[in-house]
Design an enzyme around this catalytic site. Structure first.
Site, PDB file in Angstrom:
ATOM      1  N   ARG A   1      -4.890  21.470 -13.251  1.00  0.00           N
ATOM      2  CA  ARG A   1      -3.828  20.563 -13.694  1.00  0.00           C
ATOM      3  C   ARG A   1      -4.118  19.981 -15.077  1.00  0.00           C
ATOM      4  O   ARG A   1      -3.194  19.575 -15.791  1.00  0.00           O
ATOM      5  CB  ARG A   1      -3.621  19.436 -12.678  1.00  0.00           C
ATOM      6  CG  ARG A   1      -2.494  18.495 -13.080  1.00  0.00           C
ATOM      7  CD  ARG A   1      -2.079  17.548 -11.976  1.00  0.00           C
ATOM      8  NE  ARG A   1      -1.040  16.634 -12.445  1.00  0.00           N
ATOM      9  CZ  ARG A   1      -0.282  15.882 -11.669  1.00  0.00           C
ATOM     10  NH1 ARG A   1      -0.442  15.929 -10.345  1.00  0.00           N
ATOM     11  NH2 ARG A   1       0.643  15.077 -12.175  1.00  0.00           N
TER      12      ARG A   1
ATOM     13  N   GLU B   1       7.454  18.636 -24.734  1.00  0.00           N
ATOM     14  CA  GLU B   1       6.879  19.026 -23.440  1.00  0.00           C
ATOM     15  C   GLU B   1       7.381  20.398 -23.017  1.00  0.00           C
ATOM     16  O   GLU B   1       6.638  21.184 -22.410  1.00  0.00           O
ATOM     17  CB  GLU B   1       7.221  17.980 -22.374  1.00  0.00           C
ATOM     18  CG  GLU B   1       6.638  16.595 -22.625  1.00  0.00           C
ATOM     19  CD  GLU B   1       5.136  16.511 -22.388  1.00  0.00           C
ATOM     20  OE1 GLU B   1       4.536  17.486 -21.895  1.00  0.00           O
ATOM     21  OE2 GLU B   1       4.557  15.448 -22.685  1.00  0.00           O
TER      22      GLU B   1
ATOM     23  N   GLU C   1      -5.619  16.576 -10.327  1.00  0.00           N
ATOM     24  CA  GLU C   1      -6.217  16.945 -11.616  1.00  0.00           C
ATOM     25  C   GLU C   1      -7.733  17.117 -11.525  1.00  0.00           C
ATOM     26  O   GLU C   1      -8.497  16.619 -12.349  1.00  0.00           O
ATOM     27  CB  GLU C   1      -5.869  15.917 -12.700  1.00  0.00           C
ATOM     28  CG  GLU C   1      -5.981  16.494 -14.108  1.00  0.00           C
ATOM     29  CD  GLU C   1      -5.446  15.557 -15.185  1.00  0.00           C
ATOM     30  OE1 GLU C   1      -6.224  15.103 -16.015  1.00  0.00           O
ATOM     31  OE2 GLU C   1      -4.233  15.299 -15.178  1.00  0.00           O
TER      32      GLU C   1
ATOM     33  N   HIS D   1       5.944   9.395 -27.516  1.00  0.00           N
ATOM     34  CA  HIS D   1       5.022  10.290 -26.810  1.00  0.00           C
ATOM     35  C   HIS D   1       5.213  11.749 -27.214  1.00  0.00           C
ATOM     36  O   HIS D   1       4.247  12.461 -27.495  1.00  0.00           O
ATOM     37  CB  HIS D   1       5.214  10.136 -25.302  1.00  0.00           C
ATOM     38  CG  HIS D   1       4.329  11.029 -24.487  1.00  0.00           C
ATOM     39  ND1 HIS D   1       2.956  10.901 -24.466  1.00  0.00           N
ATOM     40  CD2 HIS D   1       4.614  12.075 -23.674  1.00  0.00           C
ATOM     41  CE1 HIS D   1       2.431  11.819 -23.682  1.00  0.00           C
ATOM     42  NE2 HIS D   1       3.419  12.546 -23.188  1.00  0.00           N
TER      43      HIS D   1
ATOM     44  N   ASN E   1      -2.282  18.705 -20.013  1.00  0.00           N
ATOM     45  CA  ASN E   1      -2.591  17.758 -21.080  1.00  0.00           C
ATOM     46  C   ASN E   1      -2.684  18.433 -22.447  1.00  0.00           C
ATOM     47  O   ASN E   1      -3.178  17.823 -23.405  1.00  0.00           O
ATOM     48  CB  ASN E   1      -3.907  17.031 -20.772  1.00  0.00           C
ATOM     49  CG  ASN E   1      -3.775  16.108 -19.585  1.00  0.00           C
ATOM     50  OD1 ASN E   1      -2.877  15.294 -19.510  1.00  0.00           O
ATOM     51  ND2 ASN E   1      -4.680  16.250 -18.622  1.00  0.00           N
TER      52      ASN E   1
ATOM     53  N   LYS F   1       2.074  11.354 -11.092  1.00  0.00           N
ATOM     54  CA  LYS F   1       1.279  10.464 -11.931  1.00  0.00           C
ATOM     55  C   LYS F   1       2.079   9.204 -12.220  1.00  0.00           C
ATOM     56  O   LYS F   1       3.205   9.266 -12.712  1.00  0.00           O
ATOM     57  CB  LYS F   1       0.910  11.147 -13.249  1.00  0.00           C
ATOM     58  CG  LYS F   1      -0.282  12.074 -13.158  1.00  0.00           C
ATOM     59  CD  LYS F   1      -0.715  12.513 -14.547  1.00  0.00           C
ATOM     60  CE  LYS F   1      -1.974  13.351 -14.504  1.00  0.00           C
ATOM     61  NZ  LYS F   1      -2.428  13.744 -15.847  1.00  0.00           N
TER      62      LYS F   1
ATOM     63  N   ARG G   1       0.813  -1.228   0.000  1.00  0.00           N
ATOM     64  CA  ARG G   1       0.000   0.000   0.000  1.00  0.00           C
ATOM     65  C   ARG G   1       0.841   1.270   0.000  1.00  0.00           C
ATOM     66  O   ARG G   1       0.378   2.330   0.409  1.00  0.00           O
ATOM     67  CB  ARG G   1      -0.979   0.005   1.180  1.00  0.00           C
ATOM     68  CG  ARG G   1      -1.998  -1.126   1.136  1.00  0.00           C
ATOM     69  CD  ARG G   1      -3.028  -0.988   2.233  1.00  0.00           C
ATOM     70  NE  ARG G   1      -4.048  -2.019   2.110  1.00  0.00           N
ATOM     71  CZ  ARG G   1      -4.002  -3.199   2.724  1.00  0.00           C
ATOM     72  NH1 ARG G   1      -2.959  -3.487   3.500  1.00  0.00           N
ATOM     73  NH2 ARG G   1      -4.965  -4.078   2.572  1.00  0.00           N
TER      74      ARG G   1
ATOM     75  N   LYS H   1       5.663  23.142 -14.217  1.00  0.00           N
ATOM     76  CA  LYS H   1       4.841  22.002 -13.807  1.00  0.00           C
ATOM     77  C   LYS H   1       4.548  22.047 -12.313  1.00  0.00           C
ATOM     78  O   LYS H   1       3.435  21.762 -11.885  1.00  0.00           O
ATOM     79  CB  LYS H   1       5.512  20.677 -14.173  1.00  0.00           C
ATOM     80  CG  LYS H   1       4.628  19.484 -13.791  1.00  0.00           C
ATOM     81  CD  LYS H   1       4.852  18.263 -14.609  1.00  0.00           C
ATOM     82  CE  LYS H   1       3.774  17.230 -14.322  1.00  0.00           C
ATOM     83  NZ  LYS H   1       3.952  15.979 -15.090  1.00  0.00           N
TER      84      LYS H   1
ATOM     85  N   HIS I   1      -2.133  16.523 -25.618  1.00  0.00           N
ATOM     86  CA  HIS I   1      -2.177  15.103 -25.279  1.00  0.00           C
ATOM     87  C   HIS I   1      -3.467  14.416 -25.716  1.00  0.00           C
ATOM     88  O   HIS I   1      -3.507  13.192 -25.847  1.00  0.00           O
ATOM     89  CB  HIS I   1      -1.998  14.910 -23.770  1.00  0.00           C
ATOM     90  CG  HIS I   1      -0.608  15.205 -23.282  1.00  0.00           C
ATOM     91  ND1 HIS I   1       0.022  16.411 -23.498  1.00  0.00           N
ATOM     92  CD2 HIS I   1       0.277  14.448 -22.588  1.00  0.00           C
ATOM     93  CE1 HIS I   1       1.223  16.378 -22.945  1.00  0.00           C
ATOM     94  NE2 HIS I   1       1.404  15.204 -22.398  1.00  0.00           N
TER      95      HIS I   1
ATOM     96  N   HIS J   1      -2.504  11.221 -27.429  1.00  0.00           N
ATOM     97  CA  HIS J   1      -2.705   9.895 -26.851  1.00  0.00           C
ATOM     98  C   HIS J   1      -3.460   8.988 -27.807  1.00  0.00           C
ATOM     99  O   HIS J   1      -3.181   7.782 -27.898  1.00  0.00           O
ATOM    100  CB  HIS J   1      -3.459  10.000 -25.528  1.00  0.00           C
ATOM    101  CG  HIS J   1      -2.600  10.379 -24.370  1.00  0.00           C
ATOM    102  ND1 HIS J   1      -3.096  10.699 -23.123  1.00  0.00           N
ATOM    103  CD2 HIS J   1      -1.254  10.481 -24.254  1.00  0.00           C
ATOM    104  CE1 HIS J   1      -2.108  10.988 -22.307  1.00  0.00           C
ATOM    105  NE2 HIS J   1      -0.982  10.860 -22.960  1.00  0.00           N
TER     106      HIS J   1
END
Length: 366
Positions: A244, A186, A240, A268, A248, A144, A122, A230, A251, A255
């Site tokens: 936030r 980026e 997010e 990417h 993206n 993330k 955990r 960032k 993206h 994606h």
């Protein structure tokens, strides 16, 4: 010249250390974190061949007991099967809650290592030592973590913050040029969505396509500004729920292109570059920003030797269908991040399929 960026979040905080030519000091930076003695370094064979010995020696000198596990490079290995193999190694070496997983590599290694750390017992300690530009300015920051599903990128994951991000920009000297350019996508993104000064600094550079064409002091500043951008966003919205989402930018379509090409034909950063080109054109068609600013953005994409068009074998209806599987879909509506000025963007929903399709047809390779 070293710099430290403090990341302060509601339930945790950590530092991003940017320090050229100091990879051999990473162990000393970990000693102040009061970690358990066992550290499992996770990397890929290429990166480990360059930097594994340096990192392991540094950790050993700092008093840690170190093991390592290698995962083949590439998005195709960013799977639950690879995570299961990490668990097997963790169990073999009896890592405890006080133990640490250290990611030595690019964004794929960082995402997987973080997800394994988040889910073993955990949650155990997690440290990022990014070796790609994309990981330095983006993937290693903000917590993330995750793996891909065959139908979508990063659909399986968790928010889990590292204890430290340690960046030595000099490791970029061994980064393949295509991966360097992917990271520059980026960097350009941060200039468009947040930092006008960064955008203008990128415009002032003659080329952005390789480390050889950028002064190292300038490169350090670019990395620091990107990391700070960032951090500024993530510190306002860790999970997010709001702002936030602007990270993206590029993206959404990016994606979809990655997924439809099996995470193997374009990387990417290349997908994000195409996505930014598309988002800029969508914003122009909606009257949100001017054609001239889209051209300035696209000039930076070209300066970084990144693509702004995609293979015409991909059909617009396929891309539209893939958009519905994106994590950013809310109540069945695809969210787009669209620019309104250099350094400013808005989150928009319910962009018509007609507008999206028109832009997709415009940016196909003819």
């Amino acid at each position: 010249m070293s710099s430290i960026i403090d990341v302060t979040l509601p339930h945790t905080s950590y530092n991003i250390v940017i320090s050229p030519n100091t990879l051999e000091d990473v162990g000393n930076h970990l000693t102040s974190l009061q970690l358990g003695k066992k550290i499992l370094v996770i990397s890929n064979p290429e990166v480990f061949n360059h930097y594994g010995e340096t990192v392991i020696n540094s950790l050993n000198k700092a008093g840690f007991k170190v093991f390592y596990h290698l995962i083949p490079a590439g998005e195709t290995y960013k799977t639950l099967e690879s995570i299961s193999q990490v668990y097997d190694v963790v169990l073999k070496h009896r890592l405890e809650r006080s133990s640490t997983l250290l990611a030595l590599g690019g964004g794929v290694i960082g995402d997987m290592t973080g997800f394994a750390a988040a889910t073993w017992l955990r949650g155990i300690n997690f440290v990022q030592v990014p070796t790609s530009l994309l990981a330095m300015v983006d993937a290693s920051i903000g917590g993330k973590t995750g793996v891909n599903h065959p139908q979508g990128k990063n659909l399986i994951g968790a928010f889990y913050q590292p204890r430290l991000v340690f960046i030595d920009p000099m490791v970029l000297k061994t980064l393949p040029i295509r991966e360097f350019r992917a990271g520059m996508a980026e960097v350009i993104k941060y200039g468009v969505i947040w930092d006008q000064d960064l955008f203008q600094q990128l415009e002032a550079e003659k080329k952005l396509d390789s480390l050889e064409n950028i002064d190292l002091e300038v490169m350090d500043k670019i990395i620091t500004k990107s990391c700070q951008a960032k951090v500024d966003v993530v510190s306002q919205d860790e999970k997010e729920a709001g702002i936030r989402a602007i990270l993206n930018y590029g993206h959404t379509i990016g994606h979809a292109l990655e997924s439809l090409t099996g995470y193997s034909q374009i990387n990417h950063g290349e997908a994000v570059a195409i996505g930014m080109a598309a988002a800029g054109k969508i914003a122009v068609k909606l009257g949100m920003w001017q054609e001239g600013k889209t051209e300035r953005q696209d000039d930076l994409i070209k300066k970084a030797a990144l693509p702004s068009t995609f293979d015409n074998k991909l059909k617009s209806p396929e891309i539209l269908d893939s958009l519905q599987l994106d994590k950013k879909v809310k109540a069945g509506k695809v969210r787009f991040i669209l620019p309104t000025d250099i350094g400013q963007v808005e989150i928009r929903e319910s962009i018509s399929s007609e507008v999206i399709t028109t832009v997709l047809e415009e940016i196909k390779i003819k």
